[in-house]
Design a protein around this motif. Structure first.
Motif, mmCIF file in Angstrom:
data_model
loop_
_atom_site.group_PDB
_atom_site.id
_atom_site.type_symbol
_atom_site.label_atom_id
_atom_site.label_comp_id
_atom_site.label_asym_id
_atom_site.label_seq_id
_atom_site.Cartn_x
_atom_site.Cartn_y
_atom_site.Cartn_z
ATOM 1 N N THR A 1 -6.043 -1.114 -2.087
ATOM 2 C CA THR A 1 -5.670 -0.242 -3.194
ATOM 3 C C THR A 1 -6.287 -0.844 -4.450
ATOM 4 O O THR A 1 -5.939 -1.955 -4.837
ATOM 5 C CB THR A 1 -4.148 -0.152 -3.351
ATOM 6 O OG1 THR A 1 -3.571 0.251 -2.109
ATOM 7 C CG2 THR A 1 -3.774 0.840 -4.434
ATOM 8 N N SER A 2 -7.233 -0.148 -5.058
ATOM 9 C CA SER A 2 -7.931 -0.706 -6.215
ATOM 10 C C SER A 2 -8.313 0.406 -7.193
ATOM 11 O O SER A 2 -9.099 1.295 -6.851
ATOM 12 C CB SER A 2 -9.188 -1.456 -5.771
ATOM 13 O OG SER A 2 -9.853 -2.011 -6.875
ATOM 14 N N THR B 1 5.567 2.768 -2.649
ATOM 15 C CA THR B 1 5.158 1.668 -1.776
ATOM 16 C C THR B 1 6.420 1.076 -1.163
ATOM 17 O O THR B 1 7.505 1.178 -1.742
ATOM 18 C CB THR B 1 4.414 0.574 -2.556
ATOM 19 O OG1 THR B 1 5.275 0.071 -3.581
ATOM 20 C CG2 THR B 1 3.155 1.128 -3.198
ATOM 21 N N SER C 1 0.842 -1.200 0.000
ATOM 22 C CA SER C 1 0.000 0.000 0.000
ATOM 23 C C SER C 1 0.878 1.251 0.000
ATOM 24 O O SER C 1 2.057 1.206 0.348
ATOM 25 C CB SER C 1 -0.908 0.008 1.229
ATOM 26 O OG SER C 1 -1.809 -1.077 1.214
ATOM 27 N N ASP D 1 -4.481 -1.253 -8.097
ATOM 28 C CA ASP D 1 -3.167 -0.961 -7.551
ATOM 29 C C ASP D 1 -2.290 -0.382 -8.646
ATOM 30 O O ASP D 1 -2.754 -0.075 -9.747
ATOM 31 C CB ASP D 1 -2.555 -2.193 -6.871
ATOM 32 C CG ASP D 1 -2.222 -3.317 -7.855
ATOM 33 O OD1 ASP D 1 -2.225 -3.086 -9.098
ATOM 34 O OD2 ASP D 1 -1.952 -4.440 -7.386
#
Length: 427
Positions: free
Chosen positions: A155-156, A391, A107, A158
């Protein structure tokens, strides 16, 4: 500003833009901020320009239109990026009972920072790799962790375009009585397809419209699905959102959300990826084209030398981002360039990155900064990674391996590294 907000029909349907365009024609001597004193679009809260903190005019109309398009109870325009949306969202859900948060290990760093800032207990979990690319969390993976937490943040899509099974995850959260938040910083365009869109499933979600829609950098939206979440979110937004918002960014956010779908480009991207399945892949999101090759940093340099600048390179995969505003001629030129490079390209060896074992670190553990090569085998004390996608590559508490050090040394932009040194636990 017309040059940037180039779609006339969309532009003329935007309340903030129309206010700015109307006032720009009138006499206006600036004895207010900003300090550059240039007459034009960049203004502050004036008698005619409304107020983002308590909107009653054009900004209120814009936020209501955005909310209707996104399917939210309430949506708030952000001019300080998705990061302020993540902070606001987690503040809101904490006030409703969230104490421990599950989220994929890859994330964005704002999720980690928000947990630390708000006193939430983080519960990061790994999702592994497939064909050298990170994968979206599965329902089983979330089932395994959700009972240990009060909610999950996904996370969508990602950074590689993966989209989890959101309908099943929503069902699971409802069944277990857990919160569901979605960082949709890279998925603002997905409101065109409700089956993939965060707003169909999340309690609170962020749209980073500047990433995949034609908004100025830092333009974003944070939204809530019900009145209860909206009331809590408003408090979070009031704390974390700037009190000096950029009017051009606000206008561009409204414009971007109202921008039309580009189905022709979408089909072209998918068709091109299918021509070279060994190297190219589009996951659930068409705006992200993954090119996985050996010596990816070298290929990236070749592309940039010829004027083609991808979003990021993680050492094995070069990521190209598109939006509905991407021009057909530019996409065609990119395809020709990729085809030329693929004539001599090779696939990388191995199975891809794997997250290292984490150990709990005392918050008072002593830290020292050492040269990157000297850090192999040591325990990292400050999370670091490549930028973008920002990330974690090596997390705090992770044993450092040589492969990840090699990536940090090779990448152009990194975070958590200082003057070629990395923070490790002092032995």
């Amino acid at each position: 500003m017309k040059k940037f907000l180039s779609n006339k029909k969309t532009r003329e349907n935007c309340h903030v833009y129309k206010m700015l365009a109307r006032q720009k024609k009138d006499k206006h001597l600036s004895f207010h901020t900003p300090g550059h004193k240039v007459k034009g679009w960049d203004i502050t809260e004036l008698s005619y320009s409304d107020n983002l903190s308590d909107p009653t005019g054009c900004i209120l109309k814009a936020e209501r239109d955005i909310s209707k398009i996104l399917g939210s109870n309430t949506s708030f325009i952000l001019t300080d990026g998705s990061t302020s949306g993540i902070l606001s969202a987690l503040y809101a859900v904490k006030s409703l009972g969230l104490k421990k948060l599950a989220f994929p290990v890859r994330s964005h760093k704002s999720v980690y920072n928000a947990c630390e800032l708000l006193g939430l207990t983080p519960y990061p979990f790994d999702t592994g790799f497939s064909n050298r690319l990170p994968t979206a969390p599965t329902v089983k993976e979330i089932t395994d962790v959700i009972c240990e937490t009060d909610g999950v943040l996904l996370t969508s899509p990602d950074y590689y375009g993966n989209i989890p099974n959101l309908s099943e995850i929503r069902r699971l959260c409802d069944e277990k009585g857990k919160f569901l938040l979605i960082d949709g910083a890279h998925g603002g365009h997905l409101h065109f397809d409700k089956t993939l869109y965060a707003g169909e499933y999340a309690d609170v979600w962020v749209d980073g419209v500047h990433k995949s829609l034609p908004a100025f950098t830092q333009g974003a939206v944070v939204s809530a699905r019900t009145e209860t979440f909206a009331t809590a979110l408003k408090k979070g937004v009031d704390i974390f959102r700037t009190t000096s918002p950029s009017y051009p960014i606000m206008a561009s956010v409204e414009y971007a959300v109202k921008y039309p779908k580009n189905q022709t480009l979408e089909k072209s991207v998918l068709a091109f990826a299918k021509k070279y399945p060994e190297f190219l892949k589009v996951n659930g999101d068409w705006t992200k084209l993954c090119l996985t090759v050996k010596d990816a940093f070298f290929i990236q340099k070749q592309l940039e030398k010829d004027g083609f600048f991808p979003e990021f390179c993680d050492g094995e995969t070069i990521m190209f981002y598109f939006s509905p505003a991407t021009k057909k001629r530019e996409f065609t030129a990119l395809c020709k360039q990729i085809e030329r490079l693929l004539k001599t390209a090779e696939r990388p060896n191995g199975t891809g990155q794997v997250s290292g074992f984490l150990q709990e670190l005392d918050k008072n553990a002593e830290t020292e900064w050492v040269e990157l090569d000297e850090a192999v085998g040591r325990i990292c004390s400050k999370t670091c990674g490549l930028f973008p996608p920002c990330t974690p590559l090596i997390q705090r508490g992770e044993k450092i391996d040589s492969g990840k050090i090699r990536l940090l040394k090779t990448a152009d932009n990194v975070f958590g590294v200082r003057n070629g040194k990395i923070a490790v636990v002092k032995e």
